[in-house]
Design a protein around this motif. Structure first.
Motif, short mmCIF file in Angstrom:
data_model
loop_
_atom_site.label_atom_id
_atom_site.label_comp_id
_atom_site.label_asym_id
_atom_site.label_seq_id
_atom_site.Cartn_x
_atom_site.Cartn_y
_atom_site.Cartn_z
N TRP A 98 11.31 9.68 -8.85
CA TRP A 98 10.79 8.74 -7.87
C TRP A 98 11.37 7.36 -8.07
N TYR A 136 -6.42 1.80 -2.62
CA TYR A 136 -5.24 2.63 -2.88
C TYR A 136 -5.06 2.87 -4.37
N VAL A 146 -5.01 6.48 -6.94
CA VAL A 146 -4.07 6.90 -7.97
C VAL A 146 -4.78 7.05 -9.31
N LYS A 205 0.83 -1.21 0.00
CA LYS A 205 0.00 0.00 0.00
C LYS A 205 0.87 1.25 0.00
N PHE A 231 3.84 1.61 -1.16
CA PHE A 231 4.47 1.83 -2.46
C PHE A 231 3.47 2.39 -3.47
N ILE A 232 2.24 1.89 -3.41
CA ILE A 232 1.22 2.42 -4.33
C ILE A 232 0.97 3.89 -4.04
N LEU A 233 0.94 4.23 -2.76
CA LEU A 233 0.71 5.63 -2.41
C LEU A 233 1.87 6.51 -2.86
N VAL A 234 3.08 5.97 -2.72
CA VAL A 234 4.25 6.75 -3.15
C VAL A 234 4.17 7.02 -4.65
N MET A 235 3.58 6.07 -5.38
CA MET A 235 3.37 6.29 -6.81
C MET A 235 2.55 7.56 -7.07
N ALA A 236 1.65 7.82 -6.17
CA ALA A 236 0.74 8.94 -6.40
C ALA A 236 1.39 10.28 -6.11
#
Lengths: 131, 251
Positions: free
Chosen positions: B70, B34, B38, A105, A107-112
């Protein structure tokens, strides 16, 4: 036909695990993990078809390729985290499994983060600066 | 205007279709929340894109730059797995080192053995034995052969003086016996049967011209020659015995 194969494999593995579990819980876990990995790898090849369709869709409409890349990364992270968490959960380590999911989760949030920063910048740019 | 509108609508429709696909693909509910965030941001960006274009044109480039940064910080620098090449290189270096150690050990053992042999057979006072091993590849394996043996003797006539008067006497001069062995391909596999190195020949003749070494005492030299010939199967003509030129040294 492939569905029958996978279900058959799963049933066989389940029966074997039930038989073995009483004597050797370790081998039962190994069997479960191996079956999971096999099915996972088998399905990864199938998912490729879907991803090809997605890429085609994105290419035909003018969606920036960075969107698609990010979305595919999210899917990959979700699958890997889910798979690992399930294997660990099979071994009875609920805590570690939830930590793996938590990492997924995060990592997915960091994507955003880049998207959010762009949006925030735009919104700030929209506002009239102080006048 | 209509073309621009249709473009915009097509983008929105495509991204929403993409979002639906992603929702279907995601494995479980917990992740879906999640991922939905995005994807929702993406949809928002697409819907906002006309306004974004009005304000700043390089939105895509900016986003791409952010993504690259990133992935650089989060993905690549995260875990550095040792590559197979690296492991192979390490293994090679280690095995080289080990071979070097083995060669050194062989040399030392050989020197000790020769020295013991000479002391027992000739009763000469051997100061030092220096053996130089060379390696040759025989049927895929590295095998050593002796390329040079240097035997340093303490001079016989100096022995009583060394303990008594100190400053008046010339110091102990080593007698150098150098054996050169002709190369022979079929015998190269066994240690003790080897070949001479040409540079060693040159070095020895140079030393002779410099006056540093002279021919050793014939009796001692003969005894040493005989001993080495007998136990290490070296031909007598290939053995050269030399003695250092007498030089007074104050202790």
């Amino acid at each position: 036909m492939e569905m029958i194969q996978i279900v058959g494999l799963g049933l066989m593995a389940t029966v074997l695990i039930l038989v073995v579990r009483e004597q050797k819980p370790m081998f039962a876990f190994l069997l479960a993990a191996f079956t999971g990995i096999f099915i996972f790898l088998y399905l990864i090849g199938k998912i490729e078809i879907v991803i090809t369709v997605l890429e085609d869709l994105a290419n035909r409409s003018g969606i920036p390729s960075i969107y698609l890349k990010t979305i595919l990364k999210i899917i990959g992270i979700a699958y890997i985290a889910e798979f690992g968490a399930q294997i660990v959960r099979d071994a009875g380590q609920e805590g570690i499994a939830s930590k793996i999911e938590f990492a997924g989760k995060v990592f997915i949030l960091v994507m955003a983060v880049p998207i959010i920063s762009v949006i925030v910048e735009t919104v700030i740019g929209l506002l009239p600066d102080g006048s | 205007m209509v073309a621009w509108l249709s473009d915009w609508l097509r983008d929105i429709i495509a991204i929403i279709l993409l979002a639906v696909f992603v929702e279907l693909l995601l494995p479980n509910k917990a992740m879906q929340r999640y991922a939905r965030l995005v994807v929702g941001l993406f949809i928002l960006l697409t819907i906002l894109s006309p306004i974004l274009k009005l304000i700043q044109s390089d939105i895509g480039a900016k986003l791409e730059e952010g993504m690259k940064q990133w992935s650089k910080t989060a993905m690549t620098s995260d875990v550095q797995m040792t590559s197979l090449n690296q492991i192979a290189k390490n293994a090679e270096a280690l095995s080289d080192k080990r071979a070097l150690e083995a060669a050194k050990l062989t040399e030392r053992t050989l020197e000790a053995a020769i020295r013991e042999e000479l002391i027992q057979s000739t009763k000469a006072t051997v100061n030092e034995v220096d053996a130089v091993l060379k390696w040759v590849t025989v049927s895929g394996r590295q095998t050593p052969y002796i390329s040079q043996i240097t035997v340093t003797l303490a001079s016989v006539q100096d022995k009583p003086d060394a303990s008594g008067k100190e400053s008046a006497v010339e110091s102990v001069q080593p007698v150098i016996v150098q054996i050169e062995i002709e190369p022979s391909a079929n015998e190269a596999s066994a240690p003790g049967q080897g070949s001479a190195s040409p540079d060693f020949e040159a070095e020895s003749s140079e030393e002779r011209q410099g006056g540093k070494w002279t021919e050793a005492d014939p009796a001692t030299a003969g005894a040493i020659r005989k001993a080495i010939t007998r136990s290490w199967s070296v031909e007598a003509e290939q053995i050269r015995v030399r003695q250092p030129a007498q030089q007074p040294v104050n202790k």
